[in-house]
Design a protein around this motif. Structure first.
Motif, PDB file in Angstrom:
ATOM      1  N   ARG A 187      -3.419  -0.426   7.604  1.00 30.31           N
ATOM      2  CA  ARG A 187      -4.406  -0.563   6.527  1.00 30.31           C
ATOM      3  C   ARG A 187      -4.049  -1.688   5.565  1.00 30.31           C
ATOM      4  O   ARG A 187      -4.932  -2.342   5.016  1.00 30.31           O
ATOM      5  N   GLU A 192      -1.985   4.303   9.184  1.00 32.15           N
ATOM      6  CA  GLU A 192      -1.877   4.094   7.742  1.00 32.15           C
ATOM      7  C   GLU A 192      -1.241   2.738   7.452  1.00 32.15           C
ATOM      8  O   GLU A 192      -1.677   2.019   6.564  1.00 32.15           O
ATOM      9  N   GLY A 199       0.826  -1.210   0.000  1.00 28.80           N
ATOM     10  CA  GLY A 199       0.000   0.000   0.000  1.00 28.80           C
ATOM     11  C   GLY A 199       0.852   1.247   0.000  1.00 28.80           C
ATOM     12  O   GLY A 199       1.944   1.271   0.572  1.00 28.80           O
ATOM     13  N   SER A 200       0.363   2.271  -0.671  1.00 32.90           N
ATOM     14  CA  SER A 200       1.000   3.592  -0.681  1.00 32.90           C
ATOM     15  C   SER A 200      -0.031   4.602  -0.208  1.00 32.90           C
ATOM     16  O   SER A 200      -1.128   4.669  -0.769  1.00 32.90           O
ATOM     17  N   PHE A 201       0.347   5.371   0.802  1.00 30.06           N
ATOM     18  CA  PHE A 201      -0.599   6.275   1.438  1.00 30.06           C
ATOM     19  C   PHE A 201      -0.055   7.701   1.449  1.00 30.06           C
ATOM     20  O   PHE A 201       0.934   7.984   2.134  1.00 30.06           O
TER      21      PHE A 201
END
Length: 142
Positions: free
Chosen positions: A69, A66, A19-21
């Motif tokens: 997630r 984050e 994931g990239s947040f």
């Protein structure tokens, strides 16, 4: 609701989707309002620099949230996470521009435990540097 991933379908080494947040100053202001953490290092560049930081930094708990997630998205149910802990190793520096910062997270099943539980180890980086250490979650799967 229970996790949608079956314990029988997981093995040590199973990689979770990464994931990239994105993190912007606006997101930090919203988080401050929700959490009640209005420490000026999270919104005031002048103050952050005066206390020795390179710029405004994201809240540690925001960074932690984050990162998890990746696990909750994979498991399909946030309640499947039964334990979660990290060490804060570096701050996420958030420039005052349209892009802000990016938290990138990968995860891997590190251990199969009893009672349909697995331990997931996470790696969270920002600007090429690890921002969380010992980031581990225990997840109960279906």
């Amino acid at each position: 609701m229970t996790a949608t991933i079956a314990y029988a379908d997981v093995e040590v080494g199973t990689e979770l989707p990464a994931g990239s947040f994105p993190v912007t100053r606006a997101a930090l202001v919203r988080y401050a309002g929700a959490s009640g953490d209005f420490n000026p290092i999270h919104w005031n560049e002048k103050f952050a620099v005066e206390v020795g930081l390179p710029d405004v930094i994201a809240h540690g708990m925001f960074t932690m949230a984050e990162a998890i997630r990746v696990v909750t998205d994979w498991a399909g149910d946030p309640a499947a996470v039964v334990e979660y802990g990290v060490r804060f190793t570096r701050p996420v520096v958030v420039p005052n521009d349209d892009e802000g910062a990016l938290i990138e997270v990968t995860g891997k099943v590190a251990a199969l435990l009893d009672d349909n539980r697995v331990r997931v180890d996470l790696v969270a980086t920002s600007a090429g540097q690890k921002v969380l250490g010992m980031s581990r979650a225990v997840v109960r799967l279906a």
